[in-house]
Design an enzyme around this catalytic site. Structure first.
Site, mmCIF file in Angstrom:
data_model
loop_
_atom_site.group_PDB
_atom_site.id
_atom_site.type_symbol
_atom_site.label_atom_id
_atom_site.label_comp_id
_atom_site.label_asym_id
_atom_site.label_seq_id
_atom_site.Cartn_x
_atom_site.Cartn_y
_atom_site.Cartn_z
ATOM 1 N N TYR A 1 12.839 32.574 3.532
ATOM 2 C CA TYR A 1 11.664 33.000 3.834
ATOM 3 C C TYR A 1 11.690 33.523 5.473
ATOM 4 O O TYR A 1 12.165 32.745 6.246
ATOM 5 C CB TYR A 1 10.590 32.113 3.591
ATOM 6 C CG TYR A 1 10.150 32.009 2.232
ATOM 7 C CD1 TYR A 1 9.753 33.264 1.362
ATOM 8 C CD2 TYR A 1 10.353 30.872 1.643
ATOM 9 C CE1 TYR A 1 9.432 33.143 -0.069
ATOM 10 C CE2 TYR A 1 9.845 30.610 0.230
ATOM 11 C CZ TYR A 1 9.547 31.877 -0.560
ATOM 12 O OH TYR A 1 9.268 31.859 -1.820
ATOM 13 N N LYS B 1 0.882 -1.323 -0.099
ATOM 14 C CA LYS B 1 -0.075 0.205 -0.140
ATOM 15 C C LYS B 1 0.931 1.298 0.199
ATOM 16 O O LYS B 1 2.140 1.066 0.068
ATOM 17 C CB LYS B 1 -0.820 0.231 1.280
ATOM 18 C CG LYS B 1 -0.110 -0.134 2.564
ATOM 19 C CD LYS B 1 -0.963 -0.321 3.644
ATOM 20 C CE LYS B 1 -0.175 -0.319 4.833
ATOM 21 N NZ LYS B 1 -0.671 -0.946 6.164
HETATM 22 C C1 LIG Z 1 -0.097 -1.838 6.751
HETATM 23 C C2 LIG Z 1 -0.486 -3.121 7.505
HETATM 24 C C3 LIG Z 1 0.400 -3.981 7.805
HETATM 25 C C4 LIG Z 1 1.802 -4.059 7.880
HETATM 26 O O1 LIG Z 1 2.469 -3.336 8.972
HETATM 27 P P1 LIG Z 1 3.871 -2.993 9.130
HETATM 28 O O2 LIG Z 1 3.999 -2.497 10.620
HETATM 29 O O3 LIG Z 1 4.163 -2.058 8.135
HETATM 30 O O4 LIG Z 1 4.544 -4.315 9.115
HETATM 31 C C5 LIG Z 1 -0.068 -5.157 8.294
HETATM 32 N N1 LIG Z 1 -1.687 -5.416 8.392
HETATM 33 C C6 LIG Z 1 -2.485 -4.379 8.049
HETATM 34 C C7 LIG Z 1 -3.898 -4.513 8.317
HETATM 35 C C8 LIG Z 1 -1.983 -3.245 7.593
HETATM 36 O O5 LIG Z 1 -2.829 -2.178 7.355
#
Ligand SMILES: *Cc1c(COP(=O)(O)O)cnc(C)c1O
Length: 811
Positions: free
Chosen positions: A706, A483
């Site tokens: 700035y 993601k």
């Molecule tokens: C993003 C996510 C993960 C991965 O988590 P990490 O801490 O990056 O390993 C696992 N499960 C769900 C539901 C997530 O949203």
């Protein structure tokens, strides 16, 4: 020529089955690089995190028929294959390479040292190529596996072999020495960094110098006293040291090049090096010393030096025009390198077309007909659909190439006549001998990178993946979260690598992220965590599997489906209180599932709220118990058989008892071990870097940027760098909170960070416009950078804006 039945005599071991006694042509050690099935022998090597035996079946399916293994194999599955069993497949591979090396009496240059090995090797081979037929390691194949694979390519036509050797722990060099057997050595330098495997610098030098155990002459810089102490009896040296064979009388670094005056056997030699940085100057002086030692004269050497370029030590995958990708390997062109580059190309599934822009191969020593037949076979094996061939020799052998092909005499002709817009959604390998100047082609094709880029190391990703895999039981599945643009690293490229390494599932946040993967060759199952009603169509069309977390979304989905089947994942809330069905929902959920058998529950899962911290252990345990109870209730009630999963990256490390059927790996793949217990087991995968746009002197009392928030406390030197908050360099780093790294030093941010630019204080640092600046990476870890602005590494990674170009590399 070695046949399979000869192997026990050469390597030891016992033949388990022998069907066809075929000749051994290719050595395969990496399960992925298997397009040389015919004549290939696979050595199933067991590493700490990786077991080659796992891939025997898949290689067999791809046509490989010869295997060297360390364990018994049920042979009925492999009726027409050859198997040999040995105590160590790696040792067998090395023994075979030693045997092969022993067949040839060529001059072999062995190169070792802390830095510069690959560059020296590439430059030397370029300098010597006009005079001798050479062979060298492709890229930096200098390891316990890489060296045997390199040496295996020696043929009787070669006059000089140039091989580098790299080690990470004591004991390794002797094995490489026996394979390389150098007749001349080069010891590049010794870093002061304390390698974990060695107790002291002297021990490190001694171990590396074992490469020269039987070598009468070793070239090195006498100014490295630790090297001199170990090797002085064999030295042919250069340096400022008065006792050097080639003494530096004068060294003058100018704007674009460096002049050196050397004294050798009473004569003065004068060279111009096309570099201004210390490392390149040192590397080129090794090359000069080598050429002088062999008796080449000043003009010849200078001619060669003029051609040298900064070596790209790795294969880079870049975005190019018209949705193409470019594999930039424009520095050299020989058969070994071509093979490596084609292998890399064959891993990339994200593009439809596969093309190569290839120059004549020079100084191969093979008769041209045989050479280009060889090239044609390689291109066919790698499934290249389009060839653009540049150079008079290739044009003469047109008839050997059966794919779509265009032929040009010169690079200029290609650039003038070929319509670059004819490239479309393809992956293009650009591979040319130095004199064809293919960098012009790369320039014309690549998407321009404006100073700032995020480099992503694909080998490090693989290593991290294997680390987490090594923590799982063999039948535990692995979902990887890609993601948020794969945590900023680029979802397509990362997903392609994961598919290649056969992970079981991918996870994305939104349907659109999944669609992009699907339309770019990713066929792994994909879970979508935030499906919306308006994305249902796409979910079905692209075989994406939604997470279902409450009745609202479930009922909408059922209505939309109208009886059609869909795979879903049920999310339970066990204490995180984000998304998910709660305990009181289970009964009704079971009812609905019983009545709607078209809802195919592939998995049931939950998420821990504090898996990374021991303070929450009790809470995590309670969540796990709740998950167990709730999921059992759903499974029994609805009579279904889904996968169960609970853990993210830190959870995988800290709760091995709760791996269930699958785990969900995220941040760990991207190099951050969130529990901080095993950070040293992971490799950092990305490096954000930019360049200096301008250097200024500012007088005491003047203000900077700035709001005039930066104030020069004294006369100072500042640099404006080409990155701002719109690139993901958070404004919270303003006014000294953030630091960047350049030229071996840290430099603080001065004043407020602007949208596209930032000013840094480089007083006392010798930096120029165009110099590279690291924002995070090797020297400034993401962990450290995150801490400075009180955030977590996840945010630093995902903040890197999409406008920052990603460059992927391997090797
Ligand atoms: C993003 C996510 C993960 C991965 O988590 P990490 O801490 O990056 O390993 C696992 N499960 C769900 C539901 C997530 O949203």
């Amino acid at each position: 020529m070695v046949h399979f039945k000869d192997l026990p005599g050469i390597t030891g071991g016992e033949i388990l089955s022998l069907n066809e006694n075929s000749e051994i042509k290719y050595l395969i050690t990496d399960s992925r690089k298997s397009f040389f099935a015919a004549g290939g022998v696979f050595f199933a090597i067991k590493g700490e995190r990786h077991d080659g035996h796992q891939y025997i079946l898949s290689l067999y399916d791809q046509g490989v028929r010869q295997f060297v293994v360390e364990q018994d194999i049920s042979l009925e599955k492999f009726k027409d294959a050859n198997f040999m069993k040995v105590p160590s497949s790696l040792a067998a591979l090395q023994a075979l390479a030693r045997f092969h090396r022993g067949q040839f009496g060529l001059i072999v240059v062995g190169i070792t040292g802390s830095n510069g090995k690959t560059i020296i090797k590439e430059w030397l081979s370029q300098l010597i190529a006009p005079f001798k037929r050479t062979i060298k390691n492709p890229h930096s194949y200098n390891s316990q596996i890489g060296v045997p694979l390199s040496v295996w390519h020696i043929e009787s036509r070669h006059e000089v072999g140039i091989f580098e050797a790299g080690i990470s722990r004591p004991g390794e060099m002797e094995r490489l020495e026996a394979i390389i057997k150098p007749s001349i050595g080069i010891f590049s330098n010794i870093g002061s960094a304390h390698d974990s495997g060695f107790s002291s610098i002297t021990e490190k030098v001694k171990e590396k110098a074992l490469l020269f155990k039987n070598t009468p002459i070793v070239i090195y810089c006498k100014d490295y006293l630790e090297i001199d102490r170990v090797l002085y009896e064999k030295g042919f040296t250069w340096g400022h040291h008065p006792g050097s064979n080639i003494r530096i009388e004068n060294l003058q670094i100018r704007e674009l090049d460096t002049n050196v005056l050397l004294k050798y056997e009473g004569k003065t030699l004068k060279y111009t090096l096309p570099f201004v940085d210390q490392a390149s100057i040192e590397n080129s002086l090794h090359c000069i010393a080598f050429m002088v030692y062999l008796g080449y004269d000043v003009d010849r050497i200078q001619e060669g030096l003029n051609q040298l370029l900064q070596v790209r030590m790795r294969l880079e995958l870049k975005r190019a025009i018209n949705n193409c990708y470019l594999v930039d390997d424009a520095y050299n062109n020989d058969l070994g390198g071509l093979q490596v580059a084609l292998e890399f190309l064959s891993h990339q599934k994200q593009q439809v077309g596969r093309s190569i822009i290839l120059s004549d191969i020079l100084q191969s020593g093979l008769p041209e007909e045989a050479l280009y037949q060889n090239v044609s076979d390689l291109l066919t094996a790698a499934d290249i659909q389009k060839l653009i061939a540049i150079g008079p020799s290739l044009s003469r052998y047109k008839h050997l190439f059966h794919m779509e092909a265009r032929f040009y005499e010169t690079t200029e002709e290609f650039l003038k006549k070929h319509d670059l817009n004819s490239f479309h959604r393809e992956i293009i390998l650009v591979k040319g001998a130095r004199i064809f100047a293919f960098e012009h082609i790369v320039n014309a094709l690549e998407e321009k990178i404006h100073g700032t880029q995020l480099e992503i190391n694909l080998d490090a990703l693989t290593s991290n993946l294997n680390f987490y895999r090594s923590k799982l039981k063999p039948d535990t599945r692995l979902m990887v979260m890609v993601k948020a643009f794969a945590y900023g690293s680029g979802s397509l490229e990362v997903a392609n690598l994961l598919q290649f390494h056969r992970v079981d599932y991918l996870g994305v946040a939104y349907a659109d992220e999944g669609v992009i993967l699907r339309t770019n060759g990713i066929h792994l199952p994909i879970m979508v965590m935030n499906p919306s009603e308006d994305s249902f169509d796409k979910l079905l069309q692209y075989k994406l599997e939604p997470e279902v977390y409450n009745f609202n979304i479930l009922n909408k989905l059922i209505r939309f489906l109208n009886g059609r089947a869909v795979a879903v994942h049920i999310k339970l809330d066990t204490g995180m209180h984000r998304l998910g069905f709660e305990e009181g929902d289970i009964e009704q959920l079971v009812d609905i599932l019983q009545q709607n058998k078209n809802i195919d529950v592939r998995s049931i899962f939950s998420h821990l709220a504090g898996s990374d911290e021991a303070t929450h252990n009790e809470f995590s345990e309670r969540q796990a118990q709740k998950f167990d109870a709730m999921s059992t209730q759903v499974i029994n009630g609805a009579a279904i058989d889904p996968l169960r999963h609970l853990l993210n990256s830190p959870g995988i490390i800290r709760f091995p008892a709760y791996h269930y059927d699958m785990v969900r790996l995220g941040i760990g793949l991207y190099g951050l071990e969130a529990t901080n217990q095993q950070q040293d087991q992971l490799q950092s995968i990305s490096r954000l870097k930019t360049i200096i746009s301008q250097v200024k002197e500012v007088k005491k009392g003047e203000t900077i940027g700035y709001g005039r928030r930066g104030v020069a406390e004294n006369d100072m030197k500042l640099a404006t760098i080409a990155i701002g908050y719109a690139d993901g360099f958070s404004r919270a780093f303003s006014n000294g909170v953030g630091e960047v790294w350049l030229k071996g030093r840290r430099a603080p941010v001065i004043g407020n960070i602007c949208m596209d630019m930032t000013m840094i204080d480089i007083t006392g640092i010798d930096a120029r416009e165009g110099d590279e600046v690291e924002i995070f990476g090797e020297h400034l870890t993401i962990m450290e950078v995150a801490r400075k602005i009180n955030t977590i590494p996840y945010e630093i990674l995902t903040n890197v804006s999409q406008r920052v170009k990603r460059v992927y590399f391997t090797g």
